[in-house]
Design a protein around this motif. Structure first.
Motif, PDB file in Angstrom:
ATOM      1  N   GLN A 172       0.894  -1.218  -0.094  1.00  0.00           N
ATOM      2  CA  GLN A 172       0.042   0.054  -0.098  1.00  0.00           C
ATOM      3  C   GLN A 172       0.830   1.205   0.052  1.00  0.00           C
ATOM      4  O   GLN A 172       0.406   2.362  -0.762  1.00  0.00           O
ATOM      5  CB  GLN A 172      -0.783   0.088   1.249  1.00  0.00           C
ATOM      6  CG  GLN A 172      -1.995  -1.060   1.048  1.00  0.00           C
ATOM      7  CD  GLN A 172      -3.069  -1.251   2.350  1.00  0.00           C
ATOM      8  OE1 GLN A 172      -3.420   0.154   2.327  1.00  0.00           O
ATOM      9  NE2 GLN A 172      -3.019  -2.034   2.956  1.00  0.00           N
ATOM     10  N   ARG A 173       1.763   1.164   0.777  1.00  0.00           N
ATOM     11  CA  ARG A 173       2.792   2.415   0.622  1.00  0.00           C
ATOM     12  C   ARG A 173       3.496   2.533  -0.580  1.00  0.00           C
ATOM     13  O   ARG A 173       3.703   3.892  -1.151  1.00  0.00           O
ATOM     14  CB  ARG A 173       3.921   2.344   1.700  1.00  0.00           C
ATOM     15  CG  ARG A 173       4.878   3.467   1.883  1.00  0.00           C
ATOM     16  CD  ARG A 173       5.808   3.370   2.863  1.00  0.00           C
ATOM     17  NE  ARG A 173       6.853   4.400   2.932  1.00  0.00           N
ATOM     18  CZ  ARG A 173       6.556   5.476   3.390  1.00  0.00           C
ATOM     19  NH1 ARG A 173       5.417   5.930   3.709  1.00  0.00           N
ATOM     20  NH2 ARG A 173       7.530   6.522   3.281  1.00  0.00           N
ATOM     21  N   ALA A 174       3.577   1.610  -1.422  1.00  0.00           N
ATOM     22  CA  ALA A 174       4.079   1.735  -2.714  1.00  0.00           C
ATOM     23  C   ALA A 174       3.069   2.463  -3.800  1.00  0.00           C
ATOM     24  O   ALA A 174       3.515   2.977  -4.556  1.00  0.00           O
ATOM     25  CB  ALA A 174       4.704   0.231  -3.388  1.00  0.00           C
ATOM     26  N   TRP A 175       1.939   2.020  -3.636  1.00  0.00           N
ATOM     27  CA  TRP A 175       0.769   2.706  -4.207  1.00  0.00           C
ATOM     28  C   TRP A 175       0.823   4.192  -3.638  1.00  0.00           C
ATOM     29  O   TRP A 175       0.480   5.299  -4.288  1.00  0.00           O
ATOM     30  CB  TRP A 175      -0.523   2.085  -3.906  1.00  0.00           C
ATOM     31  CG  TRP A 175      -0.494   0.732  -4.812  1.00  0.00           C
ATOM     32  CD1 TRP A 175       0.247   0.547  -5.822  1.00  0.00           C
ATOM     33  CD2 TRP A 175      -1.311  -0.407  -4.537  1.00  0.00           C
ATOM     34  NE1 TRP A 175      -0.085  -0.587  -6.158  1.00  0.00           N
ATOM     35  CE2 TRP A 175      -0.810  -1.228  -5.563  1.00  0.00           C
ATOM     36  CE3 TRP A 175      -2.083  -0.646  -3.568  1.00  0.00           C
ATOM     37  CZ2 TRP A 175      -1.555  -2.615  -5.558  1.00  0.00           C
ATOM     38  CZ3 TRP A 175      -2.875  -1.886  -3.645  1.00  0.00           C
ATOM     39  CH2 TRP A 175      -2.441  -2.873  -4.554  1.00  0.00           C
ATOM     40  N   ASP A 176       0.837   4.508  -2.492  1.00  0.00           N
ATOM     41  CA  ASP A 176       0.644   5.804  -1.712  1.00  0.00           C
ATOM     42  C   ASP A 176       1.613   6.184  -0.752  1.00  0.00           C
ATOM     43  O   ASP A 176       1.472   5.639   0.388  1.00  0.00           O
ATOM     44  CB  ASP A 176      -0.889   5.565  -0.929  1.00  0.00           C
ATOM     45  CG  ASP A 176      -1.371   6.928  -0.378  1.00  0.00           C
ATOM     46  OD1 ASP A 176      -0.731   8.047  -0.536  1.00  0.00           O
ATOM     47  OD2 ASP A 176      -2.122   6.801   0.658  1.00  0.00           O
ATOM     48  N   PRO A 177       2.621   6.704  -1.262  1.00  0.00           N
ATOM     49  CA  PRO A 177       3.655   7.220  -0.320  1.00  0.00           C
ATOM     50  C   PRO A 177       3.317   7.704   1.037  1.00  0.00           C
ATOM     51  O   PRO A 177       4.111   8.219   1.990  1.00  0.00           O
ATOM     52  CB  PRO A 177       4.779   8.031  -1.275  1.00  0.00           C
ATOM     53  CG  PRO A 177       4.233   7.570  -2.710  1.00  0.00           C
ATOM     54  CD  PRO A 177       2.660   7.348  -2.445  1.00  0.00           C
ATOM     55  N   ASP A 178       2.347   8.510   1.078  1.00  0.00           N
ATOM     56  CA  ASP A 178       1.490   9.327   1.984  1.00  0.00           C
ATOM     57  C   ASP A 178       0.872   8.480   3.072  1.00  0.00           C
ATOM     58  O   ASP A 178       0.236   8.985   4.034  1.00  0.00           O
ATOM     59  CB  ASP A 178       0.863  10.505   1.517  1.00  0.00           C
ATOM     60  CG  ASP A 178       1.332  11.553   0.772  1.00  0.00           C
ATOM     61  OD1 ASP A 178       2.696  11.660   1.054  1.00  0.00           O
ATOM     62  OD2 ASP A 178       0.855  11.938  -0.308  1.00  0.00           O
ATOM     63  N   LEU A 179       1.035   7.342   3.082  1.00  0.00           N
ATOM     64  CA  LEU A 179      -0.023   6.471   3.857  1.00  0.00           C
ATOM     65  C   LEU A 179       0.756   6.618   5.203  1.00  0.00           C
ATOM     66  O   LEU A 179       2.194   6.522   5.238  1.00  0.00           O
ATOM     67  CB  LEU A 179       0.220   5.073   3.323  1.00  0.00           C
ATOM     68  CG  LEU A 179      -0.462   4.086   4.226  1.00  0.00           C
ATOM     69  CD1 LEU A 179      -1.909   4.043   4.535  1.00  0.00           C
ATOM     70  CD2 LEU A 179      -0.003   2.406   3.671  1.00  0.00           C
ATOM     71  N   SER A 180       0.141   6.652   6.339  1.00  0.00           N
ATOM     72  CA  SER A 180       0.439   6.969   7.636  1.00  0.00           C
ATOM     73  C   SER A 180       0.979   5.832   8.171  1.00  0.00           C
ATOM     74  O   SER A 180       0.159   4.765   8.467  1.00  0.00           O
ATOM     75  CB  SER A 180      -0.350   7.808   8.617  1.00  0.00           C
ATOM     76  OG  SER A 180       0.046   7.805   9.853  1.00  0.00           O
ATOM     77  N   ALA A 181       2.518   5.767   8.481  1.00  0.00           N
ATOM     78  CA  ALA A 181       2.751   4.328   9.518  1.00  0.00           C
ATOM     79  C   ALA A 181       2.168   4.363  10.650  1.00  0.00           C
ATOM     80  O   ALA A 181       1.729   3.257  11.293  1.00  0.00           O
ATOM     81  CB  ALA A 181       4.332   4.359   9.389  1.00  0.00           C
ATOM     82  N   ASP A 182       2.008   5.652  11.315  1.00  0.00           N
ATOM     83  CA  ASP A 182       1.402   5.842  12.697  1.00  0.00           C
ATOM     84  C   ASP A 182      -0.077   5.127  12.719  1.00  0.00           C
ATOM     85  O   ASP A 182      -0.401   4.253  13.468  1.00  0.00           O
ATOM     86  CB  ASP A 182       1.575   7.151  13.305  1.00  0.00           C
ATOM     87  CG  ASP A 182       2.768   7.494  13.498  1.00  0.00           C
ATOM     88  OD1 ASP A 182       3.937   6.604  13.636  1.00  0.00           O
ATOM     89  OD2 ASP A 182       3.181   8.572  13.479  1.00  0.00           O
ATOM     90  N   ASP A 183      -0.882   5.405  11.649  1.00  0.00           N
ATOM     91  CA  ASP A 183      -2.388   5.162  11.819  1.00  0.00           C
ATOM     92  C   ASP A 183      -2.619   3.678  11.528  1.00  0.00           C
ATOM     93  O   ASP A 183      -3.141   2.930  12.017  1.00  0.00           O
ATOM     94  CB  ASP A 183      -2.979   5.901  10.648  1.00  0.00           C
ATOM     95  CG  ASP A 183      -3.212   7.446  10.981  1.00  0.00           C
ATOM     96  OD1 ASP A 183      -3.111   7.930  12.438  1.00  0.00           O
ATOM     97  OD2 ASP A 183      -3.559   8.095   9.846  1.00  0.00           O
ATOM     98  N   TYR A 184      -1.484   3.345  10.538  1.00  0.00           N
ATOM     99  CA  TYR A 184      -1.583   1.658  10.120  1.00  0.00           C
ATOM    100  C   TYR A 184      -1.188   0.952  11.281  1.00  0.00           C
ATOM    101  O   TYR A 184      -1.604   0.035  11.535  1.00  0.00           O
ATOM    102  CB  TYR A 184      -0.697   1.711   8.938  1.00  0.00           C
ATOM    103  CG  TYR A 184      -0.588   0.180   8.366  1.00  0.00           C
ATOM    104  CD1 TYR A 184      -1.380   0.126   6.964  1.00  0.00           C
ATOM    105  CD2 TYR A 184      -0.291  -0.835   8.738  1.00  0.00           C
ATOM    106  CE1 TYR A 184      -1.665  -1.133   6.418  1.00  0.00           C
ATOM    107  CE2 TYR A 184      -0.334  -2.151   8.123  1.00  0.00           C
ATOM    108  CZ  TYR A 184      -1.137  -2.196   6.894  1.00  0.00           C
ATOM    109  OH  TYR A 184      -1.124  -3.657   6.558  1.00  0.00           O
TER     110      TYR A 184
END
Length: 201
Positions: A172-184
């Motif tokens: 998912q991070r590859a698709w969306d670099p702004d994906l929040s690691a904290d939220d995930y």
């Protein structure tokens, strides 16, 4: 001739992988040559070939480094006896920190595709993944022994599901670099704290 330290060897290997990651990010795996990597690294051919015999060896290293990072975190958790939900919750941030350096985890996704057509790459990646699965299974079994995780949980199956959570974050991070690691990570921790945090009762 004085012996080169392990730290120096590790630093040189990392330098080559960072250079290769930059080349792969610009040109892709197939259009990048070993000559490109050598030029990007600013080293002699012999210096690069000392660590990696071919471009495929470099791709294997990039693909397995992210998984190796996960394995190290799990091993540390076992040694320190940290709560299982905390371990799962911190893995996305660990991967994000690695990705900020040179986008290596995004390249790992491309390598997963390459592994479907390249037998040698696929075998190397399976070996790396099996190591992580063993570590995760060991951590689940340890949690069961200490009453942290219900005995009814299938440790092998749970390890595969947990690996899927990690791989899912990488994808998912590859698709969306702004994906929040904290939220995930918080969501993963909460989900794991439910079914795997009920204790032996």
């Amino acid at each position: 001739m004085p012996r080169v330290s392990d730290a120096y060897l590790a630093e040189r290997r990392e330098h080559i992988l960072t250079a290769a990651a930059a080349c792969f990010a610009r040109e892709g795996f197939h259009r990048t040559s070993m000559r490109n990597v050598i030029d990007e690294a600013g080293l002699s051919p012999g210096a690069v070939y000392r660590y990696f015999r071919s471009k495929d060896d470099i791709i294997v290293a990039i693909a397995t480094d992210a998984i190796g990072t996960v394995q190290s975190v799990v091993r540390e958790s076992i040694a320190r006896g940290r709560p299982f939900p905390e371990l799962v919750g911190e893995l996305p941030a660990t991967i994000e920190a690695m990705d900020r350096v040179d986008s290596r985890t995004r390249l790992a996704v491309q390598a997963w595709g390459e592994a479907l057509r390249d037998t040698a790459l696929g075998d190397a990646m399976r070996t790396g993944v099996d190591g992580v699965l063993d570590q995760l299974r060991e951590r689940v079994v340890l949690g069961q022994e200490h009453g942290e995780i219900p005995a009814r949980v299938d440790a092998t199956a749970a390890a595969r599901v947990l690996l899927g959570v990690v791989q899912g974050y990488i994808l998912q991070r590859a698709w969306d670099p702004d994906l929040s690691a904290d939220d995930y990570g918080r969501a993963a921790r909460t989900l794991v704290a439910g079914p795997l945090g009920e204790g032996a009762g």
